[in-house]
Design an enzyme around this catalytic site. Structure first.
Site, PDB file in Angstrom:
ATOM      1  N   SER A 119      -6.018  32.748  -7.130  1.00  0.00           N
ATOM      2  CA  SER A 119      -4.366  32.931  -7.586  1.00  0.00           C
ATOM      3  C   SER A 119      -3.748  32.699  -8.843  1.00  0.00           C
ATOM      4  CB  SER A 119      -3.091  33.828  -7.012  1.00  0.00           C
ATOM      5  OG  SER A 119      -3.365  34.597  -6.126  1.00  0.00           O
ATOM      6  N   HIS A 140     -10.997  36.885 -10.629  1.00  0.00           N
ATOM      7  CA  HIS A 140      -8.750  36.640  -9.920  1.00  0.00           C
ATOM      8  C   HIS A 140      -8.725  38.373  -9.776  1.00  0.00           C
ATOM      9  CE1 HIS A 140      -4.791  36.582  -9.603  1.00  0.00           C
ATOM     10  NE2 HIS A 140      -5.092  36.975  -8.340  1.00  0.00           N
ATOM     11  N   GLU A 152      -8.815  39.603 -13.510  1.00  0.00           N
ATOM     12  CA  GLU A 152      -8.653  38.583 -14.489  1.00  0.00           C
ATOM     13  C   GLU A 152      -9.980  37.676 -14.528  1.00  0.00           C
ATOM     14  OE1 GLU A 152      -4.200  37.334 -15.080  1.00  0.00           O
ATOM     15  OE2 GLU A 152      -5.107  37.113 -13.375  1.00  0.00           O
ATOM     16  N   ASN A 190       0.662  36.137 -12.372  1.00  0.00           N
ATOM     17  CA  ASN A 190       1.170  35.642 -11.279  1.00  0.00           C
ATOM     18  C   ASN A 190       2.061  34.229 -11.843  1.00  0.00           C
ATOM     19  OD1 ASN A 190       0.141  36.163  -8.986  1.00  0.00           O
ATOM     20  ND2 ASN A 190      -1.169  35.330  -9.404  1.00  0.00           N
TER      21      ASN A 190
HETATM   22  N1  CAA Z   1      -6.374  48.390   1.213  1.00  0.00           N
HETATM   23  C1  CAA Z   1      -7.689  49.584   0.509  1.00  0.00           C
HETATM   24  N2  CAA Z   1      -6.497  50.561  -0.281  1.00  0.00           N
HETATM   25  C2  CAA Z   1      -5.455  50.964  -0.096  1.00  0.00           C
HETATM   26  C3  CAA Z   1      -3.773  50.098   0.754  1.00  0.00           C
HETATM   27  C4  CAA Z   1      -5.320  49.049   1.018  1.00  0.00           C
HETATM   28  N3  CAA Z   1      -4.003  47.857   1.303  1.00  0.00           N
HETATM   29  N4  CAA Z   1      -2.956  50.841   0.112  1.00  0.00           N
HETATM   30  C5  CAA Z   1      -2.800  51.397  -0.049  1.00  0.00           C
HETATM   31  N5  CAA Z   1      -4.319  52.254   0.048  1.00  0.00           N
HETATM   32  C6  CAA Z   1      -5.003  53.135  -1.191  1.00  0.00           C
HETATM   33  C7  CAA Z   1      -5.391  54.456  -0.064  1.00  0.00           C
HETATM   34  O1  CAA Z   1      -6.739  54.843  -0.847  1.00  0.00           O
HETATM   35  C8  CAA Z   1      -4.455  55.269  -0.986  1.00  0.00           C
HETATM   36  O2  CAA Z   1      -5.043  57.027  -0.721  1.00  0.00           O
HETATM   37  P1  CAA Z   1      -5.130  57.782   0.535  1.00  0.00           P
HETATM   38  O3  CAA Z   1      -3.596  57.234   1.399  1.00  0.00           O
HETATM   39  O4  CAA Z   1      -5.599  58.696   0.101  1.00  0.00           O
HETATM   40  O5  CAA Z   1      -6.096  56.816   1.377  1.00  0.00           O
HETATM   41  C9  CAA Z   1      -3.709  54.643  -1.981  1.00  0.00           C
HETATM   42  O6  CAA Z   1      -4.070  53.252  -2.210  1.00  0.00           O
HETATM   43  C10 CAA Z   1      -2.303  55.391  -1.982  1.00  0.00           C
HETATM   44  O7  CAA Z   1      -1.300  54.584  -0.750  1.00  0.00           O
HETATM   45  P2  CAA Z   1      -0.393  55.681  -0.443  1.00  0.00           P
HETATM   46  O8  CAA Z   1      -0.100  56.648  -0.827  1.00  0.00           O
HETATM   47  O9  CAA Z   1      -0.058  55.180   0.814  1.00  0.00           O
HETATM   48  O10 CAA Z   1       1.193  54.727  -0.787  1.00  0.00           O
HETATM   49  P3  CAA Z   1       1.247  53.771  -3.019  1.00  0.00           P
HETATM   50  O11 CAA Z   1       1.223  55.436  -3.686  1.00  0.00           O
HETATM   51  O12 CAA Z   1       2.779  53.381  -2.873  1.00  0.00           O
HETATM   52  O13 CAA Z   1      -0.151  53.163  -3.389  1.00  0.00           O
HETATM   53  C11 CAA Z   1      -0.215  50.744  -3.333  1.00  0.00           C
HETATM   54  C12 CAA Z   1      -0.150  52.207  -2.105  1.00  0.00           C
HETATM   55  C13 CAA Z   1      -1.549  51.630  -4.301  1.00  0.00           C
HETATM   56  C14 CAA Z   1      -0.564  49.552  -2.559  1.00  0.00           C
HETATM   57  C15 CAA Z   1       1.018  50.767  -4.434  1.00  0.00           C
HETATM   58  O14 CAA Z   1       2.024  50.861  -3.672  1.00  0.00           O
HETATM   59  C16 CAA Z   1       1.149  49.589  -5.451  1.00  0.00           C
HETATM   60  O15 CAA Z   1       0.074  50.006  -6.730  1.00  0.00           O
HETATM   61  N6  CAA Z   1       1.791  48.816  -5.320  1.00  0.00           N
HETATM   62  C17 CAA Z   1       1.683  47.268  -6.195  1.00  0.00           C
HETATM   63  C18 CAA Z   1       0.323  46.765  -6.179  1.00  0.00           C
HETATM   64  C19 CAA Z   1       0.371  45.369  -6.760  1.00  0.00           C
HETATM   65  O16 CAA Z   1       1.782  45.237  -7.591  1.00  0.00           O
HETATM   66  N7  CAA Z   1      -0.561  44.425  -6.483  1.00  0.00           N
HETATM   67  C20 CAA Z   1      -0.724  43.235  -7.340  1.00  0.00           C
HETATM   68  C21 CAA Z   1      -0.423  42.322  -5.936  1.00  0.00           C
HETATM   69  S1  CAA Z   1      -0.470  40.513  -7.079  1.00  0.00           S
HETATM   70  C22 CAA Z   1      -1.980  40.681  -6.710  1.00  0.00           C
HETATM   71  O17 CAA Z   1      -2.838  41.348  -6.317  1.00  0.00           O
HETATM   72  C23 CAA Z   1      -2.784  39.045  -7.620  1.00  0.00           C
HETATM   73  C24 CAA Z   1      -2.180  37.897  -6.826  1.00  0.00           C
HETATM   74  O18 CAA Z   1      -2.883  36.886  -7.324  1.00  0.00           O
HETATM   75  C25 CAA Z   1      -1.353  37.863  -5.508  1.00  0.00           C
HETATM   76  P1  NAD Z   2      -5.541  35.974   3.444  1.00  0.00           P
HETATM   77  O1  NAD Z   2      -4.950  34.435   4.291  1.00  0.00           O
HETATM   78  O2  NAD Z   2      -5.653  36.709   4.227  1.00  0.00           O
HETATM   79  O3  NAD Z   2      -7.319  35.173   4.111  1.00  0.00           O
HETATM   80  C1  NAD Z   2      -8.042  33.543   3.793  1.00  0.00           C
HETATM   81  C2  NAD Z   2      -9.698  33.791   4.715  1.00  0.00           C
HETATM   82  O4  NAD Z   2     -10.077  32.325   4.670  1.00  0.00           O
HETATM   83  C3  NAD Z   2      -8.401  33.884   6.873  1.00  0.00           C
HETATM   84  O5  NAD Z   2      -9.701  34.819   7.008  1.00  0.00           O
HETATM   85  C4  NAD Z   2      -8.990  32.382   6.078  1.00  0.00           C
HETATM   86  O6  NAD Z   2      -9.898  31.837   8.058  1.00  0.00           O
HETATM   87  C5  NAD Z   2     -10.663  32.048   5.985  1.00  0.00           C
HETATM   88  N1  NAD Z   2     -10.738  30.574   5.768  1.00  0.00           N
HETATM   89  C6  NAD Z   2     -10.707  29.264   5.181  1.00  0.00           C
HETATM   90  N2  NAD Z   2     -11.028  28.250   4.920  1.00  0.00           N
HETATM   91  C7  NAD Z   2     -11.711  28.779   5.171  1.00  0.00           C
HETATM   92  C8  NAD Z   2     -13.100  28.273   4.728  1.00  0.00           C
HETATM   93  N3  NAD Z   2     -13.303  26.602   4.533  1.00  0.00           N
HETATM   94  N4  NAD Z   2     -14.435  28.621   4.470  1.00  0.00           N
HETATM   95  C9  NAD Z   2     -14.242  29.550   5.118  1.00  0.00           C
HETATM   96  N5  NAD Z   2     -13.039  30.872   5.344  1.00  0.00           N
HETATM   97  C10 NAD Z   2     -11.826  30.196   4.958  1.00  0.00           C
HETATM   98  O7  NAD Z   2      -5.687  35.288   2.190  1.00  0.00           O
HETATM   99  P2  NAD Z   2      -5.687  36.655   1.184  1.00  0.00           P
HETATM  100  O8  NAD Z   2      -4.413  36.889   0.841  1.00  0.00           O
HETATM  101  O9  NAD Z   2      -6.520  37.053   1.268  1.00  0.00           O
HETATM  102  O10 NAD Z   2      -6.279  35.226   0.057  1.00  0.00           O
HETATM  103  C11 NAD Z   2      -7.346  34.473   0.109  1.00  0.00           C
HETATM  104  C12 NAD Z   2      -7.421  33.747  -1.868  1.00  0.00           C
HETATM  105  O11 NAD Z   2      -7.201  34.973  -2.984  1.00  0.00           O
HETATM  106  C13 NAD Z   2      -6.039  32.792  -1.682  1.00  0.00           C
HETATM  107  O12 NAD Z   2      -6.613  31.608  -2.863  1.00  0.00           O
HETATM  108  C14 NAD Z   2      -5.206  33.996  -3.009  1.00  0.00           C
HETATM  109  O13 NAD Z   2      -4.230  32.928  -3.591  1.00  0.00           O
HETATM  110  C15 NAD Z   2      -6.243  35.035  -3.471  1.00  0.00           C
HETATM  111  N6  NAD Z   2      -5.603  35.828  -3.804  1.00  0.00           N
HETATM  112  C16 NAD Z   2      -4.166  36.209  -2.989  1.00  0.00           C
HETATM  113  C17 NAD Z   2      -3.778  37.805  -4.131  1.00  0.00           C
HETATM  114  C18 NAD Z   2      -3.315  38.525  -2.724  1.00  0.00           C
HETATM  115  O14 NAD Z   2      -2.131  39.392  -2.621  1.00  0.00           O
HETATM  116  N7  NAD Z   2      -2.792  38.106  -1.339  1.00  0.00           N
HETATM  117  C19 NAD Z   2      -4.328  38.568  -4.792  1.00  0.00           C
HETATM  118  C20 NAD Z   2      -4.726  38.029  -5.203  1.00  0.00           C
HETATM  119  C21 NAD Z   2      -5.868  36.782  -5.374  1.00  0.00           C
END
Ligand code: CAA
Ligand code: NAD
Length: 283
Positions: A119, A140, A152, A190
């Protein structure tokens, strides 16, 4: 180079989602995790999501079976010996990622590209744990992977044009939209998103409003699909904290300091949805 055999390391919420989209796009996929329970949960989750897609008539029963037949579980990194492409999605920690990349470099074929779904961590530093930094890249995906369209793509200092082009092409094959970003802490997504989430946590910490009300303000007032605290719980509070630490260390700017409340929740084991408790409680 043709990429057919893909391996995903880490079967958590991101790894399982990544494995699913590769299998649905026609790649042969190995999903690996060091934790047997996590691997089993990841495989079951994919099956459940594909079944739901059949129910919703987004895919046919046959497409579901074809995707599942292309997907296999793996419990050893040695299995990378038959992979053309390996993507890592383990915990957001540089030492762990470098260890995984070092081991993958020793077993993966010479032509294989190694990618990280990190991330926020520097791709250049992850690549330096291998003897093939020209074939290491950041890919990403966003959470939830099957739904979110963006990938990304991050080049490390030594990533070759050939590697970049192969990953860009592969992203299109997955029906995702690639955006190239430079190797800076937090990339683009992020660097912009996490300080907003951190600020929402400060808003709870300072007692300005309740988590529910903060989320309502951002959902109804700024049209976010999820409020920032629901989103933080969804991402994982541990992952949010690691990302803020990478931004804070990487830029040396106090504006990225993680909120003490975020730290406290992570120390308590309140990791959000995946642990059953974060800003909200889950079944
Ligand atoms: N896994 C897979 N599919 C999922 C899901 C999940 N965890 N959650 C929801 N969905 C899908 C489902 O297919 C669902 O459709 P169905 O009910 O027809 O199966 C569809 O998305 C819509 O879901 P919901 O109606 O339950 O809810 P929603 O309209 O609120 O949509 C959402 C869910 C798409 C997650 C929406 O809330 C959303 O866009 N949230 C923001 C997500 C976001 O910002 N993501 C980026 C996070 S940051 C990141 O990823 C980077 C990082 O490194 C941390
Ligand atoms: P998570 O905690 O759900 O899963 C991580 C998994 O990796 C666990 O099942 C763990 O057992 C496994 N693991 C740890 N060390 C390992 C190893 N040495 N070999 C094999 N498996 C191992 O975490 P996540 O949310 O899936 O995030 C995973 C990566 O993706 C991180 O780098 C995170 O920053 C990135 N990421 C997360 C998100 C998010 O929204 N959570 C979005 C984009 C990117």
């Amino acid at each position: 180079m043709t990429i057919q055999n893909v391996m995903v390391i880490g079967a958590g919420q991101m790894g399982a989602g990544i494995a699913q989209v590769f299998a649905q796009a026609g790649f042969d996929v190995l999903l690996n995790d060091m934790n047997e329970e996590a691997l089993d949960k990841g495989m079951k989750n994919i099956e459940k999501l594909l079944a739901r897609s059949v129910e919703k008539e987004r895919i046919t029963e046959e497409e579901k079976s074809t995707a599942l037949n292309r997907l296999h579980a793996s419990s050893t990194l040695e299995d990378a010996s038959s992979s053309d492409f390996v993507i890592e999605a383990v915990v957001e920690n540089m030492d762990v990622k470098r260890q995984v990349f070092g081991e993958l470099d020793a077993v993966a074929p010479k032509h294989a590209i190694l990618a990280s779904n990190t991330s926020s961590l520097p791709i250049t530093e992850i690549a330096a744990a291998t003897n093939r930094p020209n074939q290491v890249i950041g890919m990403h995906f966003m959470n939830p992977v099957p739904v979110m369209k963006l990938v990304e793509i991050i080049r490390g200092l030594q990533t070759s044009d050939e590697t970049y082009q192969a990953i860009e092409k592969m992203t299109n094959q997955l029906s995702k939209t690639p955006v190239e970003v430079k190797d800076f802490p937090g990339f683009v997504s992020n660097r912009v998103l996490m300080p907003m989430i951190n600020e929402a946590i400060f808003t709870v910490y300072e007692g300005v409003a309740s988590p529910e009300d903060i989320d309502t303000v951002m959902k109804l007032g700024t049209n976010h699909p999820m409020g920032p605290l629901t989103l933080a719980d969804f991402i994982g509070l541990d992952t949010c904290l690691y990302i803020m630490e990478v931004l804070h260390d990487g830029f040396g700017d106090s504006k990225y300091r993680p909120c003490p409340l975020l730290r406290k929740y992570v120390h308590a084991g309140w990791l959000g949805k995946k642990s059953g408790r974060g800003f909200y409680q889950y079944e």
